[in-house]
Design a protein around this motif. Structure first.
Motif, short mmCIF file in Angstrom:
data_model
loop_
_atom_site.label_atom_id
_atom_site.label_comp_id
_atom_site.label_asym_id
_atom_site.label_seq_id
_atom_site.Cartn_x
_atom_site.Cartn_y
_atom_site.Cartn_z
N GLU A 57 36.70 55.30 48.35
CA GLU A 57 36.39 53.94 48.79
C GLU A 57 35.27 53.33 47.96
O GLU A 57 35.35 52.17 47.51
N LEU A 58 34.22 54.10 47.75
CA LEU A 58 33.08 53.60 46.99
C LEU A 58 33.47 53.34 45.53
O LEU A 58 33.00 52.37 44.91
N ASN A 59 34.34 54.18 45.00
CA ASN A 59 34.80 53.99 43.63
C ASN A 59 35.56 52.67 43.50
O ASN A 59 35.36 51.91 42.54
N VAL A 60 36.42 52.37 44.46
CA VAL A 60 37.16 51.11 44.44
C VAL A 60 36.18 49.94 44.46
O VAL A 60 36.31 48.98 43.69
N GLN A 61 35.20 50.00 45.34
CA GLN A 61 34.22 48.91 45.45
C GLN A 61 33.47 48.70 44.14
O GLN A 61 33.25 47.56 43.72
N GLU A 62 33.10 49.80 43.48
CA GLU A 62 32.37 49.68 42.22
C GLU A 62 33.27 49.11 41.11
O GLU A 62 32.82 48.31 40.28
N GLN A 63 34.54 49.51 41.12
CA GLN A 63 35.45 49.00 40.09
C GLN A 63 35.75 47.51 40.30
O GLN A 63 35.92 46.76 39.34
N VAL A 64 35.81 47.08 41.56
CA VAL A 64 35.95 45.66 41.85
C VAL A 64 34.76 44.90 41.28
O VAL A 64 34.92 43.85 40.62
N PHE A 65 33.57 45.42 41.50
CA PHE A 65 32.37 44.77 40.98
C PHE A 65 32.41 44.72 39.46
O PHE A 65 32.08 43.69 38.84
N ASN A 66 32.84 45.81 38.83
CA ASN A 66 32.94 45.84 37.38
C ASN A 66 33.89 44.76 36.87
O ASN A 66 33.61 44.09 35.87
N LEU A 67 35.02 44.59 37.54
CA LEU A 67 35.97 43.54 37.15
C LEU A 67 35.35 42.16 37.27
O LEU A 67 35.52 41.31 36.39
N CYS A 68 34.64 41.94 38.36
CA CYS A 68 34.07 40.62 38.62
C CYS A 68 32.98 40.26 37.63
O CYS A 68 32.69 39.07 37.42
N THR A 69 32.37 41.25 37.01
CA THR A 69 31.31 40.96 36.05
C THR A 69 31.84 40.80 34.63
O THR A 69 31.06 40.55 33.71
N THR A 70 33.16 40.93 34.43
CA THR A 70 33.71 40.68 33.11
C THR A 70 33.70 39.19 32.80
O THR A 70 33.80 38.35 33.69
N SER A 71 33.60 38.88 31.53
CA SER A 71 33.66 37.47 31.11
C SER A 71 35.03 36.87 31.44
O SER A 71 35.15 35.67 31.69
N ILE A 72 36.06 37.70 31.46
CA ILE A 72 37.41 37.23 31.74
C ILE A 72 37.50 36.63 33.13
O ILE A 72 37.98 35.50 33.31
N ILE A 73 37.05 37.37 34.12
CA ILE A 73 37.13 36.88 35.50
C ILE A 73 36.17 35.72 35.72
O ILE A 73 36.52 34.69 36.32
N GLN A 74 34.95 35.83 35.22
CA GLN A 74 33.96 34.79 35.47
C GLN A 74 34.33 33.47 34.79
O GLN A 74 34.15 32.39 35.37
N ASN A 75 34.87 33.53 33.59
CA ASN A 75 35.30 32.29 32.92
C ASN A 75 36.50 31.67 33.63
O ASN A 75 36.63 30.45 33.69
#
Length: 215
Positions: free
Chosen positions: A155-173
């Protein structure tokens, strides 16, 4: 090919394809003709490579409805150009609306990351999950049951990977241009088939923290 087990296995693969071809040929809905012209999935699924967690079956979706990237233990790291290329194409070309990071209980990669055993080149990949353990070591170490310990790290791994995705320039742009993109964290219970929402959904960079949220 002399090994008979290999011959039988290959023949099963070929027969499976023939059965699929017959199914497509006999389908009268017209959806396969449409799929041949292109795809318009609303979901990008980033899941584990485990053979027991197929994205389409778990989400009840048909061919053409889920764009999929899978690796050992559904890891999303900023240096993985394979994952980033899939993410960029899904978000900016296909215009998916939902990005789902899907872990699963009983994940062998997560279990291996909690051991000190060496497995080979995969040890370098599992270091990303060991980093997740490092961030949550006090909580994980307080759990006595081995299975519960591993499942909590899932569960914690999923949460951290979600955060990693959200901090990419791809998602934020993408969030700068549209308000119909969400990133979700979920876990699959293989025994029941249930897809469990971890309530780790982001639809903007507002909750990421100022050093992670691009202007």
């Amino acid at each position: 090919m002399e090994n008979q087990d290999l011959v039988v296995g290959l023949n099963k693969i070929k027969q499976g394809n023939k059965d699929w071809v017959d199914f497509v040929k006999n389908d009268v809905s017209g959806r396969f003709e449409q799929l041949a012209k292109g795809q318009q999935p609303e979901i990008l699924w980033i899941g584990c490579a485990d053979s027991r967690v197929p994205a389409n079956e778990i989400t009840g979706r048909k061919a053409g409805e889920v764009f999929v990237h899978r690796n050992i233990a559904n890891v999303c790291v900023h240096s993985d150009m394979n994952m980033l290329s899939v993410l960029d194409y899904a978000v900016n070309v296909l215009k998916v609306k939902h990005v789902i990071v899907a872990g699963h209980y009983g994940c062998g990669g997560v279990a291996a990351s909690l051991s000190r055993k060496q497995y080979g080149i995969i040890d370098n990949w599992l270091s990303h999950i060991k980093d997740v353990y490092r961030l949550h070591a006090a909580e994980i170490d307080a759990i006595e049951n081995k299975e519960d310990k591993e499942n909590r790290l899932v569960e914690l791994n999923v949460q951290e990977q979600v955060f990693n995705l959200c901090t990419t320039s791809i998602i934020q742009n993408a969030w700068k241009e549209r308000d119909d993109l969400a990133v979700h964290g979920m876990v699959i219970n293989i025994g029941t088939g249930e897809l469990i929402d971890l309530n780790a959904t982001f639809t903007s960079n507002d909750a990421l923290g100022k050093v992670f949220a691009f202007q």
